[in-house]
Each structure stands twice: as C-alpha cells, then as structure tokens.
Design an enzyme around this catalytic site. Sequence first.
Site, PDB file in Angstrom:
ATOM      1  N   ASP A 132      54.131 -68.145 -14.640  1.00  0.00           N
ATOM      2  CA  ASP A 132      54.112 -66.837 -13.998  1.00  0.00           C
ATOM      3  C   ASP A 132      54.587 -67.014 -12.555  1.00  0.00           C
ATOM      4  O   ASP A 132      54.571 -68.124 -12.015  1.00  0.00           O
ATOM      5  CB  ASP A 132      52.676 -66.305 -14.046  1.00  0.00           C
ATOM      6  N   ASP A 157      54.091 -64.208  -9.585  1.00  0.00           N
ATOM      7  CA  ASP A 157      53.225 -63.609  -8.572  1.00  0.00           C
ATOM      8  C   ASP A 157      51.815 -64.191  -8.617  1.00  0.00           C
ATOM      9  O   ASP A 157      51.198 -64.288  -9.684  1.00  0.00           O
ATOM     10  CB  ASP A 157      53.155 -62.096  -8.778  1.00  0.00           C
TER      11      ASP A 157
END
Length: 292
Positions: A82, A84
């Site tokens: 991922d 963020d």
Amino acid sequence: MQIATLITNPSAPTLDGATVEALRNAWGGGAAQWIAPDLAAEFPLEQPPGNQWEVWAELQARGIDLAVQPAAGRQKAMLIADMDSTMIVQECIDELADMAGVGAHVAEITERAMNGELEFEGALRERVALLRGLEAGIIDRVIAERITFTPGAATLLATMRANGAHAVLVSGGFTAFTGHVAGALGFDEHHANTLLTADGALSGEVAEPILGRAAKLEALRRISAARGITAAQVMAVGDGANDLAMLEAAGAGVAFHAKPAVAARCALRINHGDLTALLYLQGYASGAFVTP
C-alpha cells in the site's frame, strides 16, 4: 520450526538482551541471534507458544514488536505494498483536501473508510467530489512540499530487489502520486486510481472502475501468477481496511502501524518498528541491508 522475532523502534530502541533471553527461556527456544544490534533479535521455537498474544501485548507496552511465524520460506520473492500511511507518511487525498479547504471533513471520511466503517469505493467518490475545481497543478506542489517517505522504505525496496524480489505498489490513492513514489523508491510497477481533470482543474471525479480492496487482491494474484510466484512467496504490507484482502492472501501479510480492526486480523503486526522491520521478519540481518 517457528521463528520468534523481536523488533524495536530504531529511533527510540527499548529492546535489550535481558528481555530476549527471558522470553527465549520462558518459551524454551533455541539460541538467540541479534540480527541488528539493539534493534532486532530472533530465536527458533519448536511450535507457536500458547501465550503469544499475551506476551505480545506486554511487549507492545514497552515499545517492542513481536512476531512468530514458520521459519521455512521467510524470504519472499515479491512485495506488494500500500502507499498512503505505509510507504509514505501521509494520506494523499487528505493533503489535497487541505489545499482545497475541506481537509478536516475529508480526513474524517478517510479515517472511517480505513477503519472499515465505510465502503471504500463510495467514500472515495465522496471525497474526490469535494476536490472539484482544485487546480490540477496543486498535485505537484503537494508532492514537493508535503509527501515524505516512511523511514526504512528505500532500504526495504533496495534490499528485496537486490535479492531478486519483484516490488509492486498498489494504492487506493492516485496514479499522480504512485508514479512519483514508485520511481523514487524503486518499485517495479505501480497501480492506483486516476483523478479526472477538465480545463486544468480536478473535475471531482475518479476514473472507473475504482481500485479498492478487491482490486488489490486481484493485483496480487495476477502479478504473482504471471511471474510464477505463489501466494506463499508474497509479502504484503498495508494499514487500512482496503488492504485486508491482500494481507490475508499473502504468505506474509504485515499490518504496518495499522488501524486496530485491520491489525486484529493479521498475525504479523508492526506498530513500533519502521519499514526495515519487514526485512527482519524475512531473516535479513542489518549487515545485509542494501542502502540505495
């Protein structure tokens, strides 16, 4: 055979030899090895201990992460991550919203979506709509002025890739950001959503279909299969509810400084260490780290 790994925050280490030896003795483990002086140690176990999570909670209060996992196959052939609040410190959409004057409202929606309280796709459409009219050039300004990489990110990527791993950045955020992050950190590929523009400004819409939880899982399966890599050979890392499917499908799914609802469903949880913790979990000693 199992391996117990203890890891602390390199910026404020709290791990010591007495702690390692006390746990090794209590669990009847083999000889302990420091894989990073004062920062990370490990020892073998015949089987997972029955009180693992009670001990984990005690160590958490002291700033120490604990993981127990099978010893075989720890070093992974693929990383899917991922972006963020994982590879970067910020949530990109929150930073854009702050520029648009709706930061607090969007941040509240983001928090609820990442906790799994809201359906991700609908929450993303709602937040993007609030960005309508924002000058598209603001994205470059946010990247330059506000986006910072999570400590250990570059070393994690450089070390895994130097050892033959394929690295994929997959985000429910936006390609304008993943392109920058992937290039700077050395990912092999990146996948994210596309913000639509009109007349030099954000239109308030995102291209469909939206890359969310299901798409992250699909990316893991598709990319690993194309490279002849099994799910067991994949390490996934993320912090939010839309990461859960890929975290649960990967051979090593790491909840990194994750929302409580996400961490509760993952056996590997890093709350104190930086991203180099993912290297310790794979058995890399700090002397084997590659600095980009």
